[in-house]
Scaffold this active site. Structure first.
Site, short mmCIF file in Angstrom:
data_model
loop_
_atom_site.label_atom_id
_atom_site.label_comp_id
_atom_site.label_asym_id
_atom_site.label_seq_id
_atom_site.Cartn_x
_atom_site.Cartn_y
_atom_site.Cartn_z
CB THR A 120 -0.90 -0.01 1.24
OG1 THR A 120 -1.67 -1.21 1.20
CG2 THR A 120 -1.82 1.19 1.27
CD GLU A 150 -4.25 -8.71 -1.98
OE1 GLU A 150 -3.79 -9.00 -3.08
OE2 GLU A 150 -5.41 -9.04 -1.63
NE ARG A 153 -12.05 -9.69 4.56
CZ ARG A 153 -13.18 -10.36 4.70
NH1 ARG A 153 -14.12 -9.92 5.50
NH2 ARG A 153 -13.38 -11.51 4.06
CG PHE A 268 -16.08 -3.21 7.63
CD1 PHE A 268 -16.02 -4.34 6.85
CD2 PHE A 268 -14.93 -2.73 8.20
CE1 PHE A 268 -14.81 -4.99 6.65
CE2 PHE A 268 -13.72 -3.37 8.00
CZ PHE A 268 -13.66 -4.50 7.22
CG LEU A 269 -22.76 -1.09 9.58
CD1 LEU A 269 -24.26 -1.02 9.27
CD2 LEU A 269 -22.26 0.32 9.91
CB CYS A 279 -4.06 -2.21 6.85
SG CYS A 279 -3.06 -3.46 6.07
CE LYS A 282 1.14 -0.02 6.47
NZ LYS A 282 0.73 0.34 5.13
CE LYS A 339 -9.58 -9.44 10.67
NZ LYS A 339 -9.64 -9.15 9.24
NE ARG A 346 1.99 -6.17 11.37
CZ ARG A 346 2.31 -6.35 10.08
NH1 ARG A 346 3.30 -5.67 9.55
NH2 ARG A 346 1.65 -7.23 9.34
N1 LIG Z 1 -1.24 -7.10 6.29
C1 LIG Z 1 -2.32 -6.81 5.61
O1 LIG Z 1 -3.45 -7.22 5.96
C2 LIG Z 1 -2.24 -6.00 4.34
C3 LIG Z 1 -3.34 -5.96 3.47
C4 LIG Z 1 -3.24 -5.23 2.29
C5 LIG Z 1 -2.08 -4.51 2.04
N2 LIG Z 1 -1.04 -4.53 2.91
C6 LIG Z 1 0.18 -3.80 2.58
O2 LIG Z 1 1.15 -4.71 2.07
C7 LIG Z 1 2.48 -4.33 2.46
C8 LIG Z 1 3.15 -5.46 3.22
O3 LIG Z 1 2.43 -5.69 4.42
P1 LIG Z 1 2.68 -6.98 5.32
O4 LIG Z 1 1.68 -6.94 6.41
O5 LIG Z 1 2.79 -8.18 4.46
O6 LIG Z 1 4.14 -6.63 5.90
P2 LIG Z 1 5.13 -7.60 6.69
O7 LIG Z 1 5.90 -6.71 7.60
O8 LIG Z 1 4.38 -8.75 7.25
O9 LIG Z 1 6.10 -8.19 5.56
C9 LIG Z 1 7.05 -7.44 4.87
C10 LIG Z 1 8.19 -8.39 4.45
O10 LIG Z 1 9.08 -7.69 3.58
C11 LIG Z 1 10.40 -8.10 3.86
N3 LIG Z 1 11.34 -7.10 3.32
C12 LIG Z 1 11.56 -5.83 3.73
N4 LIG Z 1 12.49 -5.23 2.95
C13 LIG Z 1 12.85 -6.14 2.01
C14 LIG Z 1 13.75 -6.13 0.92
N5 LIG Z 1 14.48 -5.04 0.64
N6 LIG Z 1 13.89 -7.23 0.17
C15 LIG Z 1 13.16 -8.34 0.45
N7 LIG Z 1 12.27 -8.42 1.47
C16 LIG Z 1 12.11 -7.33 2.25
C17 LIG Z 1 10.41 -8.23 5.38
O11 LIG Z 1 11.47 -9.04 5.83
C18 LIG Z 1 9.03 -8.88 5.63
O12 LIG Z 1 9.13 -10.29 5.58
C19 LIG Z 1 2.30 -3.04 3.25
O13 LIG Z 1 2.43 -1.94 2.40
C20 LIG Z 1 0.87 -3.13 3.74
O14 LIG Z 1 0.31 -1.86 3.99
C21 LIG Z 1 -1.08 -5.28 4.04
#
Ligand SMILES: NC(=O)c1ccc[n+]([C@@H]2O[C@H](COP(=O)([O-])OP(=O)(O)OC[C@H]3O[C@@H](n4cnc5c(N)ncnc54)[C@H](O)[C@@H]3O)[C@@H](O)[C@H]2O)c1
Length: 468
Positions: A120, A150, A153, A268-269, A279, A282, A339, A346
């Protein structure tokens, strides 16, 4: 298709595992060697339904794990960037992980590739990624940037990925659009849904999903606007629940009354102790920062954030009003994850509440089906952890329900009643039916619904007090 997914966290692992199940050749890349080692050994570092099955099915065949981003780039048609974008002090997203990936990819672009933003990210990130790749020497004709936000959830991530409401793809030309269409074709053509070994379809899924092609900027805004809207829906109903609390109305009835309006919808209610996770908190800050940079003061988002924080304080006030004093009280806490269905803590409101209760002098015994290992690393040493819900509730002055796990909805209430010191339940997620709670001898307090105080409970309490 040959696909690299960079970042093997919640989004990357699920994306990689699902792409493999759609028939693609996937390299999952991470710079955390320990995580890669664990994944290669067959461990699954996060709690997510169906993920262990998919990884076991495709590990070593259609899924490979690697620390070598350049080799993975060379071997792939598309490189999905799914690294973290955490908030900085000022609230905007820290894009340094994305930038470092873009820099590294650059040197390995030897044939045509689509570099896809899955993380994101703020609007215009696609242009920055393009600039960084060009600055580091890649041929402009050999790559395009796409934005593919993406919407999964945590807790239902695999199902959400494979049965999405829609797939949004932001691209600037047909060449990149064509690659993206091929990658998602097993879903958009309906092919995946006809397979006997497909992950089971959730009730509400409309298949096949539509692929919505937009500009990259629009796709980036779609993600931020979706999360902001959903957070707003949660804060809205939490604000309504607060009014219900003060006038003696029942927010559950109000939700039914407004959620059946098809323009509003029931999802979502769910009133509670507020949203959390990696998410919404932030992404709202980042969207507000993006708006500010563009000259728009998005004050609605500030109010959404304020209501969300206040919700936790209101619940704490409710705990105080039910228990009178908190110092020395023993509380059984059910749920620590932000949840149900995930081990992610987090920005978990449950965790923030436990910390506050410890500061107020409470003794906490907590249980969560998946998040305890992570919670142990951050909660104060004085917090005890139990091996199940009943042990957490043993001898408790009150039980606090803070995460909506299915396991908690199915508790044996008679057994729970038999282990507590006082039969008092404060439910921060409106998981239980008030009448059922009083029928089992509990005094029950939830969000935006009248308290259900059990006379039996106060008698029982008096008896227990006498014995004590
Ligand atoms: N978690 C969710 O529900 C969700 C849903 C939709 C979108 N997102 C978005 O997706 C993105 C990732 O979220 P997440 O929850 O999976 O994060 P996360 O912290 O679980 O995973 C991130 C991964 O990236 C790796 N990483 C960091 N720098 C790197 C690099 N230079 N090379 C290779 N690997 C590297 C880290 O080691 C980690 O394993 C964010 O932008 C988040 O906002 C998250």
């Amino acid at each position: 298709m040959r696909v690299a997914v960079v970042g093997s966290g919640y989004v990357g692992l699920v994306t990689g595992a699902c792409f493999a199940d759609l028939g693609h050749e996937v390299v999952l890349v991470d710079n955390d060697e320990k995580k890669l080692e664990a994944l290669r050994k067959g461990e699954v570092p996060i709690h997510e339904k169906f993920l262990p099955e998919l990884l076991a099915k495709h590990r070593g065949t259609r899924i490979k794990f690697s620390g070598d981003l350049q080799a993975a780039t060379r071997a792939s048609d598309a490189i999905f960037i799914a690294v973290g974008t955490p908030p900085t002090e000022s609230g905007d997203a820290d894009m340094s992980y994305v930038e470092s990936v873009a820099r590294e990819i650059s040197g390995a672009i030897e044939g045509y590739k689509v570099v896809v933003e899955k993380s994101t990210v703020p609007v215009y990130t696609n242009e920055w990624v393009r600039t960084i790749i060009l600055r580091n020497g890649a041929d402009p004709d050999l790559f395009d940037i796409a934005s593919n936000p993406e919407f999964l959830r945590e807790g239902t991530a695999v199902t959400d990925f494979l049965y999405p409401d829609r797939i949004v793809v932001g691209v600037e030309n047909e060449r990149a659009a064509d690659v993206m269409r091929k990658i998602y074709d097993p879903l958009t053509s309906g092919w995946y849904y006809g397979r006997a070994d497909a992950i089971p379809r959730p009730d509400r899924a409309q298949t096949p999903p539509r692929l919505i092609a937009t500009s990259a900027q629009s796709a980036e805004i779609i993600k931020h606007a979706s999360n902001a809207f959903l957070a707003m829906k949660i804060s809205f109903i939490n604000a309504v629940a607060s009014i219900c609390d003060s006038v003696g109305a029942n927010v559950q009835q109000v939700c039914e009354g407004i959620g059946t309006d098809s323009r509003i919808g029931p999802r979502f209610l769910n009133p509670g102790i507020g949203y959390g996770g990696s998410c919404f908190p932030k992404d709202l800050l980042a969207f507000r920062a993006v708006a500010k940079e563009g000259g728009y003061d998005f004050r609605l988002l500030e109010e959404v954030i304020r209501i969300n924080e206040e919700q936790r304080h209101r619940f704490l006030k409710k705990v105080r009003s039910v228990l009178w004093t908190l110092r020395g009280k023993r509380l059984g806490v059910l749920g620590l994850a932000f949840k149900g269905g995930t081990d992610d803590i987090r920005e978990s409101p449950a965790l923030l509440l436990v910390e506050e209760l410890v500061r107020e002098g409470c003794r906490i015994c907590a249980y969560d089906p998946a998040a305890m290992e992570r919670a142990k690393e951050v909660l104060p040493m004085s917090v005890e952890f139990a091996s199940d819900a009943y042990s957490a509730a043993k001898d408790a002055d009150a039980v606090l329900l803070l995460t909506e796990w299915e396991e908690f909805a199915a508790l044996d209430l008679d057994r729970l009643r038999s282990v507590v010191r006082y039969p008092i339940v404060l439910d921060g997620r409106n998981l239980y039916d008030p009448a059922a709670m009083t029928a089992h001898g509990f005094s029950y307090y939830s969000i935006g619904r009248p308290a259900a105080v059990c006379e039996e409970a106060s008698n029982g309490r008096a008896k227990k007090q006498e014995r004590a």
